[in-house]
Design a protein around this motif. Sequence first.
Motif, PDB file in Angstrom:
ATOM      1  N   LYS A   4      14.113 -14.621  16.611  1.00  0.00           N
ATOM      2  CA  LYS A   4      13.228 -13.927  15.436  1.00  0.00           C
ATOM      3  C   LYS A   4      13.735 -13.408  14.102  1.00  0.00           C
ATOM      4  O   LYS A   4      15.276 -14.052  14.723  1.00  0.00           O
ATOM      5  CB  LYS A   4      12.872 -13.326  16.427  1.00  0.00           C
ATOM      6  CG  LYS A   4      11.712 -14.073  17.206  1.00  0.00           C
ATOM      7  CD  LYS A   4      10.933 -13.115  18.869  1.00  0.00           C
ATOM      8  CE  LYS A   4      12.194 -11.957  18.904  1.00  0.00           C
ATOM      9  NZ  LYS A   4      11.608 -11.234  20.396  1.00  0.00           N
ATOM     10  N   GLU A   6      15.603 -10.307  13.290  1.00  0.00           N
ATOM     11  CA  GLU A   6      16.126  -8.822  13.823  1.00  0.00           C
ATOM     12  C   GLU A   6      15.567  -7.745  13.963  1.00  0.00           C
ATOM     13  O   GLU A   6      15.652  -7.933  12.423  1.00  0.00           O
ATOM     14  CB  GLU A   6      18.160  -8.841  13.548  1.00  0.00           C
ATOM     15  CG  GLU A   6      18.084  -8.063  14.904  1.00  0.00           C
ATOM     16  CD  GLU A   6      19.831  -8.514  15.197  1.00  0.00           C
ATOM     17  OE1 GLU A   6      20.508  -7.450  15.602  1.00  0.00           O
ATOM     18  OE2 GLU A   6      20.571  -8.660  13.650  1.00  0.00           O
ATOM     19  N   LEU A  12      11.264  -0.682  14.334  1.00  0.00           N
ATOM     20  CA  LEU A  12      10.045  -1.404  15.864  1.00  0.00           C
ATOM     21  C   LEU A  12       9.149   0.157  16.254  1.00  0.00           C
ATOM     22  O   LEU A  12       8.081  -0.004  15.744  1.00  0.00           O
ATOM     23  CB  LEU A  12      11.037  -1.247  16.575  1.00  0.00           C
ATOM     24  CG  LEU A  12      10.410  -1.852  18.134  1.00  0.00           C
ATOM     25  CD1 LEU A  12      10.333  -3.124  17.948  1.00  0.00           C
ATOM     26  CD2 LEU A  12      11.703  -2.076  19.276  1.00  0.00           C
ATOM     27  N   TYR A  17       5.241  -0.528  11.579  1.00  0.00           N
ATOM     28  CA  TYR A  17       5.084  -1.723  12.664  1.00  0.00           C
ATOM     29  C   TYR A  17       3.407  -1.235  13.733  1.00  0.00           C
ATOM     30  O   TYR A  17       3.004  -2.641  13.987  1.00  0.00           O
ATOM     31  CB  TYR A  17       6.017  -1.947  13.412  1.00  0.00           C
ATOM     32  CG  TYR A  17       6.465  -3.573  13.772  1.00  0.00           C
ATOM     33  CD1 TYR A  17       6.762  -4.087  13.760  1.00  0.00           C
ATOM     34  CD2 TYR A  17       6.514  -3.635  15.144  1.00  0.00           C
ATOM     35  CE1 TYR A  17       6.979  -5.281  13.662  1.00  0.00           C
ATOM     36  CE2 TYR A  17       6.380  -4.053  15.823  1.00  0.00           C
ATOM     37  CZ  TYR A  17       6.739  -5.913  15.293  1.00  0.00           C
ATOM     38  OH  TYR A  17       7.410  -6.779  15.582  1.00  0.00           O
ATOM     39  N   LYS A  33       3.470 -11.805  19.147  1.00  0.00           N
ATOM     40  CA  LYS A  33       4.722 -12.211  18.218  1.00  0.00           C
ATOM     41  C   LYS A  33       5.639 -11.473  18.263  1.00  0.00           C
ATOM     42  O   LYS A  33       6.644 -11.446  17.002  1.00  0.00           O
ATOM     43  CB  LYS A  33       4.252 -13.047  16.915  1.00  0.00           C
ATOM     44  CG  LYS A  33       3.581 -14.573  17.455  1.00  0.00           C
ATOM     45  CD  LYS A  33       2.576 -14.800  16.335  1.00  0.00           C
ATOM     46  CE  LYS A  33       1.790 -16.463  16.800  1.00  0.00           C
ATOM     47  NZ  LYS A  33       0.798 -16.859  15.119  1.00  0.00           N
ATOM     48  N   GLU A  35       8.276  -7.990  18.419  1.00  0.00           N
ATOM     49  CA  GLU A  35       8.970  -7.559  18.935  1.00  0.00           C
ATOM     50  C   GLU A  35       8.599  -6.109  19.722  1.00  0.00           C
ATOM     51  O   GLU A  35       9.736  -6.283  20.844  1.00  0.00           O
ATOM     52  CB  GLU A  35       9.832  -7.194  18.031  1.00  0.00           C
ATOM     53  CG  GLU A  35      11.285  -8.254  17.465  1.00  0.00           C
ATOM     54  CD  GLU A  35      10.445  -8.785  16.201  1.00  0.00           C
ATOM     55  OE1 GLU A  35       8.901  -8.038  15.713  1.00  0.00           O
ATOM     56  OE2 GLU A  35      10.911  -9.607  15.263  1.00  0.00           O
ATOM     57  N   CYS A  37       6.875  -6.527  22.097  1.00  0.00           N
ATOM     58  CA  CYS A  37       6.729  -7.163  23.379  1.00  0.00           C
ATOM     59  C   CYS A  37       8.001  -7.144  24.605  1.00  0.00           C
ATOM     60  O   CYS A  37       8.236  -7.276  25.891  1.00  0.00           O
ATOM     61  CB  CYS A  37       6.127  -8.328  23.724  1.00  0.00           C
ATOM     62  SG  CYS A  37       4.475  -8.981  22.977  1.00  0.00           S
ATOM     63  N   ASP A  38       9.436  -6.593  24.037  1.00  0.00           N
ATOM     64  CA  ASP A  38      10.386  -6.673  24.431  1.00  0.00           C
ATOM     65  C   ASP A  38      10.639  -4.975  24.701  1.00  0.00           C
ATOM     66  O   ASP A  38      11.751  -4.857  25.493  1.00  0.00           O
ATOM     67  CB  ASP A  38      11.345  -7.197  23.859  1.00  0.00           C
ATOM     68  CG  ASP A  38      10.965  -8.278  23.102  1.00  0.00           C
ATOM     69  OD1 ASP A  38      10.632  -9.140  24.030  1.00  0.00           O
ATOM     70  OD2 ASP A  38      11.852  -9.219  22.194  1.00  0.00           O
ATOM     71  N   ARG A  55       4.564 -15.009  27.343  1.00  0.00           N
ATOM     72  CA  ARG A  55       4.788 -14.399  26.250  1.00  0.00           C
ATOM     73  C   ARG A  55       3.380 -13.399  26.366  1.00  0.00           C
ATOM     74  O   ARG A  55       3.641 -12.593  26.194  1.00  0.00           O
ATOM     75  CB  ARG A  55       5.689 -14.540  25.044  1.00  0.00           C
ATOM     76  CG  ARG A  55       5.257 -14.336  24.030  1.00  0.00           C
ATOM     77  CD  ARG A  55       7.127 -13.005  23.907  1.00  0.00           C
ATOM     78  NE  ARG A  55       7.090 -12.555  22.643  1.00  0.00           N
ATOM     79  CZ  ARG A  55       8.024 -11.817  23.212  1.00  0.00           C
ATOM     80  NH1 ARG A  55       9.327 -12.162  23.870  1.00  0.00           N
ATOM     81  NH2 ARG A  55       8.065 -11.116  21.967  1.00  0.00           N
ATOM     82  N   SER A 173      18.082 -12.366  19.849  1.00  0.00           N
ATOM     83  CA  SER A 173      16.814 -12.169  19.493  1.00  0.00           C
ATOM     84  C   SER A 173      16.236 -13.810  19.201  1.00  0.00           C
ATOM     85  O   SER A 173      15.184 -13.559  18.909  1.00  0.00           O
ATOM     86  CB  SER A 173      17.589 -11.992  17.775  1.00  0.00           C
ATOM     87  OG  SER A 173      18.441 -12.717  17.129  1.00  0.00           O
ATOM     88  N   THR A 175      14.765 -16.348  21.379  1.00  0.00           N
ATOM     89  CA  THR A 175      13.673 -16.392  22.714  1.00  0.00           C
ATOM     90  C   THR A 175      13.084 -17.766  22.414  1.00  0.00           C
ATOM     91  O   THR A 175      13.197 -18.793  21.885  1.00  0.00           O
ATOM     92  CB  THR A 175      12.089 -15.684  22.339  1.00  0.00           C
ATOM     93  OG1 THR A 175      11.497 -16.130  20.757  1.00  0.00           O
ATOM     94  CG2 THR A 175      12.558 -13.709  22.294  1.00  0.00           C
ATOM     95  N   HIS A 206      20.429  -5.899  26.707  1.00  0.00           N
ATOM     96  CA  HIS A 206      19.268  -6.493  26.374  1.00  0.00           C
ATOM     97  C   HIS A 206      19.545  -7.016  28.163  1.00  0.00           C
ATOM     98  O   HIS A 206      18.423  -7.717  28.261  1.00  0.00           O
ATOM     99  CB  HIS A 206      19.963  -7.544  25.494  1.00  0.00           C
ATOM    100  CG  HIS A 206      18.699  -8.557  25.238  1.00  0.00           C
ATOM    101  ND1 HIS A 206      18.112  -8.407  24.471  1.00  0.00           N
ATOM    102  CD2 HIS A 206      18.890  -9.748  25.697  1.00  0.00           C
ATOM    103  CE1 HIS A 206      17.065  -9.154  24.253  1.00  0.00           C
ATOM    104  NE2 HIS A 206      18.055 -10.058  24.652  1.00  0.00           N
TER     105      HIS A 206
END
Length: 363
Positions: A4, A6, A12, A17, A33, A35, A37-38, A55, A173, A175, A206
Amino acid sequence: MAQKREINQEDLFSPGYIQKAFRRYHSPAKLAKLELCDLKVVELKRREKKRSDERTDLARSLRDVLEAALKAVSEIKEEKIETGAKFIRWQYIDKSIIKDNFAQWGVAKSEYHRTRTLAIREIIRILMEWESKAKEYIMVNSPNIFFRVPNLSEIPLIGREEVFTRIKTRLLSTTPGAVIALVGPAGIGKSMLAVRMAHDEDIKDHFYYGIFWVGLGQEAKIISKLGELCTELGATPKDISKLTNEYEFAEKIRGLIGGRRMLFVIDDVWRIEDARALKVGGRNCSYLLTTQLPKVARDFAIHNDELLPELDEADKLELAKSLAPKAFADAPMECEQLIAQASGLPLDIEIIGRNLNTVSFIG
């Protein structure tokens, strides 16, 4: 594996966004899709709902978090906007964020967008606050394993900044998980770079569930290494005694890890079979391997290997000066000539630099 783009924290939690997330609110596949979600707050919601680490389930957890943020906005006391109908930001965002339905509220388009902007900003503030608290909770309550990672060297990272940043970006980054190999001759600095990577704060954050260091060498005892991993992950001696081969150990370890995100550093690999036997993490785990053998690196990382070159003359000199500043101050020309004759292996420069501290030059 898909890599993905970065995205930094500022992007974010930007209004654009967050609005993108709301536009995808009803589609877990599209939300997956993003970020967002992280986020750690999403991970906590996933655990609370006892969902899988897939995911799409993370996307459903993100949707729950967004809905909770909307509800939190609704509880903020504020004066209702008088229109043909009364509404507050919560009602407005909940019902109208996907489309510009300002006409149904009987308000001017400018007032509609102003209200939406205020609501989005409030949601961002709430999400950032929740994310900060989630990070603190995970750091305190998650079993962060730092297994046999060597101590961080005092030697500065010189001539390796670009490759360090490149590998770090991939680890953060890619996945569902990255597989990377560092290759080069002995003394080139592979292990030193890997140690520094394992100690990096962003990497530790992370891979908050754990970072494992597994050193091999030419006479690697794989079953013994797998047993150590089992023990560190909480398997009982009785459970381990029932395991008889590499396959059974690997299955046991994968079961213990589940969907947790961890990093395995496999150092000094000489046989591809050994590296593959230690690829025992779940789908969210990443691997960083070091080896002197290009074929091992290529076979393990599949076009994701990094060849470390020797240091150039400028980097050799900078490293040596950092290790022996007094010697270079006392006899700069002699020191520079000595370094110019040396190889570009960081280990050689380290040895020379340390020796220079004990030598007195007579000009």
